[in-house]
Structures are given as structure tokens and as C-alpha cells.
Design an enzyme around this catalytic site. Structure first.
Site, PDB file in Angstrom:
ATOM      1  N   TYR A   1      22.574  40.263  36.026  1.00 59.98           N
ATOM      2  CA  TYR A   1      23.710  39.393  36.381  1.00 59.98           C
ATOM      3  C   TYR A   1      24.907  39.677  35.470  1.00 59.98           C
ATOM      4  O   TYR A   1      26.038  39.842  35.935  1.00 59.98           O
ATOM      5  CB  TYR A   1      23.264  37.918  36.246  1.00 59.98           C
ATOM      6  CG  TYR A   1      24.411  36.932  36.300  1.00 59.98           C
ATOM      7  CD1 TYR A   1      24.908  36.470  37.509  1.00 59.98           C
ATOM      8  CD2 TYR A   1      25.015  36.472  35.122  1.00 59.98           C
ATOM      9  CE1 TYR A   1      25.975  35.567  37.543  1.00 59.98           C
ATOM     10  CE2 TYR A   1      26.084  35.578  35.155  1.00 59.98           C
ATOM     11  CZ  TYR A   1      26.556  35.142  36.369  1.00 59.98           C
ATOM     12  OH  TYR A   1      27.619  34.263  36.404  1.00 59.98           O
TER      13      TYR A   1
ATOM     14  N   TYR B   1      35.503  27.560  43.205  1.00 59.65           N
ATOM     15  CA  TYR B   1      34.718  26.491  42.580  1.00 59.65           C
ATOM     16  C   TYR B   1      35.229  25.121  42.998  1.00 59.65           C
ATOM     17  O   TYR B   1      35.565  24.921  44.169  1.00 59.65           O
ATOM     18  CB  TYR B   1      34.713  26.649  41.051  1.00 59.65           C
ATOM     19  CG  TYR B   1      34.322  28.022  40.620  1.00 59.65           C
ATOM     20  CD1 TYR B   1      33.068  28.530  40.959  1.00 59.65           C
ATOM     21  CD2 TYR B   1      35.179  28.838  39.908  1.00 59.65           C
ATOM     22  CE1 TYR B   1      32.688  29.798  40.569  1.00 59.65           C
ATOM     23  CE2 TYR B   1      34.806  30.109  39.517  1.00 59.65           C
ATOM     24  CZ  TYR B   1      33.565  30.576  39.859  1.00 59.65           C
ATOM     25  OH  TYR B   1      33.201  31.834  39.483  1.00 59.65           O
TER      26      TYR B   1
END
Ligand code: GLN
Length: 343
Positions: A201, A253
Site C-alpha cells: 500500500y 473524502y
């Protein structure tokens, strides 16, 4: 054979377009002092916050590139798009949406609270918990080198490398992502070596791109998965559609709704200051502005897109009167009249 699917958007007057973007850059620069570079990844704290650049890459015609469009910065969360594309292509949408939801979380990108509720899975693949869950699935199938190779291709940028300094800096300090990964493990959402998954990641987040490289990938998404040379498909049309939809609803977000009102272009942000925006069937856009707002999105980048999206008809909900002084509305009167008449 794959081809350019849509040709109705074209920049006709380059001089005018350039001057609109130049003016927008001036306005956008003025908000830089209200933002701050990310410091929770120590290496990102060293970046010059005054940079700003944009590349607009229309489906038909030449690019418009201004300012620091060719500066390298780390892709950070925009790599969640690459992860999601790879997961959809390799594992299929059923498995992807078994693992994560497809709803905005309303929480910060690195939030853990909503994940800790019973029976909950990550809200969507574009927040940290969702992306780490996706990485848990991907590490069984591919390596970081595969993602890097794919990113170089879709960005048409062979110079994309792993920024080792930023990677080292983040991997040493990523306690929050580590907590998320362990919580995912405790819920059986990931299984496998947590350290391996976190390394994968974090490496994806540490790839070095430019605004121009992001515009190139965005253009492929615009064109439903087909590249510039119009013969090559980089992802299925259904993958492109799912990714664009999630970018619109979750890509910024907990700032996604306000951004949709002001800009109206599906976008994904990263704390490196990048923005990748897909003005569907029109243009791919890459922006770089490392000063961030409190939600971790590029403060000047958002301002810049806000200034140009409607003027250049890039807004999905383009309104020819949007930038004009508000006309007086007679809505209330009409409704009242209607109300009285219908009685
Ligand atoms: N690598 C960063 C993190 O996991 C990416 C976050 C972001 O760009 N919003 O915290």
C-alpha cells in the site's frame, strides 16, 4: 478495435482557454497561505508549498499545461484509483464490493472509527481502510512492480519511480494505517502478512508522478478505458465507470459533496498535493498544489478547478449562467401563485 469513443468536446480557442486558466491560477495562488503541506509523513513536510501546476488533456486536441505541471510529487491516495482498477480487473466487482462498500464515509481519509462498528466493512475503496483491504486482496495476485508498470503505462510516463525517501518516511511512521490493517485482520477482511500488505500500500502511495501524468490517466478514464492512440484499451468500460462514479461520490473524502457543488468533476486527491480529475467525455485533468486544506485536499488545486470547471464547460452539471451575477428569482411568487390557483 477500441477507439476514441467521444469527440464532442474540443478546446477551440487555445489563447482564450490559456488566459482563463492563467487568471484562475492567479486566484488559486492567493489561497496557498491558508493551506499547509502534509507533515504527518515527515518527508512531505519538506515540499515547497508555493508550487501550483495544471495539465488539461482534452479527448480531442492538444493539452493545456501551465505552472508546475511537470514537477514530480508522490501520488499518495490517487494510487487508490490504480489499486481499485487492478482489483476490479483481476478479481471482479463482486469480490471488490464484498470486501468494501461503495458509500461515502463522511469521515477523514484515515479514520478508523466507522470501521470499528460491528459488522462493518470499509465504506469505500477510496479511503485508507478500503484501499488497505483492496491491497490485502491484490497482494495475493500481483506485486508492487506490476502496479508501477501499469501506472507508467496509463500515465504514459516511463520516469515514474518509487520515491524511496517518502516511502521510508511513511513506512516508519504509519501507526494509523497499521492500526487500520490490524483491525481489518481482526475482522477477517484481510488475511495474509500485515507488513507485506502495508508495504505494498505504502509503495503504491510513494510513486512519483506529475500533473501531466495524472491528466493522461484521467483522459483514459474519460474515454471509458481507451488510450490516446485510440487503439488500446487499458481497462474495461465498466471498470472506468465504477471508478469515475466513486471518484465523484467519495474521491475528496469528507469534502466530496462541497467539491461536487463547486467543481462538479469526479476527482481523486492525494496528500502529496495531487488531484486527478475526470471531466467525462471531455478532458482528463491533473493538478499539483501541495498546500492542503484541513481535509487533506490541495487547497489551491480545488480553487483552481472551481475557477475553470464551469468556464471551460468541464463541470458535469455545466450551467451557462453559473458565473453570471445571480438573477433575481421569482420562484417564490410562482410557487405561491401556483398554490393559490390550484386551491
Ligand atoms: N499514504 C497516505 C496515507 O496513507 C495517503 C493519504 C492521502 O493521500 N490522503 O496516509
Amino acid at each position: 478495435m477500441a477507439k476514441i469513443l467521444h469527440r464532442y468536446y474540443e478546446i477551440k480557442d487555445y489563447k482564450k482557454t490559456t488566459s482563463i486558466v492563467e487568471n484562475a491560477m492567479k486566484k488559486a495562488r492567493s489561497v496557498i497561505p491558508q493551506g499547509q503541506v502534509a507533515t504527518y509523513i515527515p518527508e512531505l513536510g519538506k515540499v515547497d508549498s508555493n508550487q501550483l501546476g495544471i495539465c488539461i488533456y482534452p479527448l480531442t486536441g492538444k493539452k493545456v499545461c501551465l505552472g508546475d505541471y511537470d514537477r514530480r510529487f508522490t501520488i499518495q491516495s490517487i494510487s487508490k484509483v490504480m489499486m481499485l482498477v487492478a482489483a476490479l480487473e483481476i478479481c471482479g466487482k463482486e469480490r471488490v464490493f464484498e470486501l468494501t462498500g461503495a458509500e461515502p464515509s463522511g469521515e477523514a481519509f484515515n479514520s478508523i472509527v466507522e470501521l470499528d462498528r460491528e459488522n462493518s466493512k470499509p465504506y469505500n475503496p477510496l479511503i485508507n481502510s478500503g484501499a488497505i483491504a483492496i491491497c490485502g486482496m491484490l497482494t495475493k495476485e500481483i506485486s508492487f512492480q506490476d502496479i508501477l508498470r501499469y501506472t507508467r503505462k496509463v500515465c504514459n510516463d516511463a520516469d515514474i519511480i518509487l520515491n524511496e525517501e517518502v516511502y521510508d518516511s511513511e513506512i516508519k511512521t504509519c501507526s494509523r494505517n497499521r492500526s487500520i490493517a490490524y483491525l481489518l485482520e481482526s475482522k477477517n477482511i484481510i488475511n495474509g502478512d500485515v507488513d507485506d500488505i502495508l508495504r505494498f500500500y505504502t509503495k503504491c502511495c510513494s510513486m512519483s508522478v506529475t500533473a501531466e501524468s495524472l491528466a493522461t490517466m484521467a483522459r483514459i478514464l474519460c474515454n471509458d478505458g481507451v488510450g490516446e492512440e485510440s487503439t488500446k484499451r487499458y481497462m474495461s468500460a465498466s471498470t472506468a465507470r465504477i471508478v469515475k462514479t466513486l471518484m465523484l461520490t467519495c474521491g475528496m473524502y469528507d469534502g466530496s459533496g462541497t467539491f461536487a457543488i463547486n467543481v462538479g468533476i469526479p476527482s481523486k486527491s492525494g496528500v502529496g498535493g495531487g488531484l486527478m480529475s475526470v471531466s467525462d467525455k471531455r478532458a482528463g485533468i491533473g493538478v499539483f498544489g501541495p498546500a492542503l486544506d484541513p481535509k487533506g485536499n490541495s487547497i489551491a488545486g480545488i480553487q483552481l478547478l472551481k475557477e475553470i470547471s464551469n468556464k471551460l464547460t468541464l463541470n458535469l452539471f455545466y450551467d451557462p449562467e453559473w458565473d453570471e451575477p445571480q438573477k433575481e428569482s421569482n420562484f417564490a411568487d410562482q410557487i405561491m401563485n401556483h398554490h393559490f390557483q390550484s386551491k
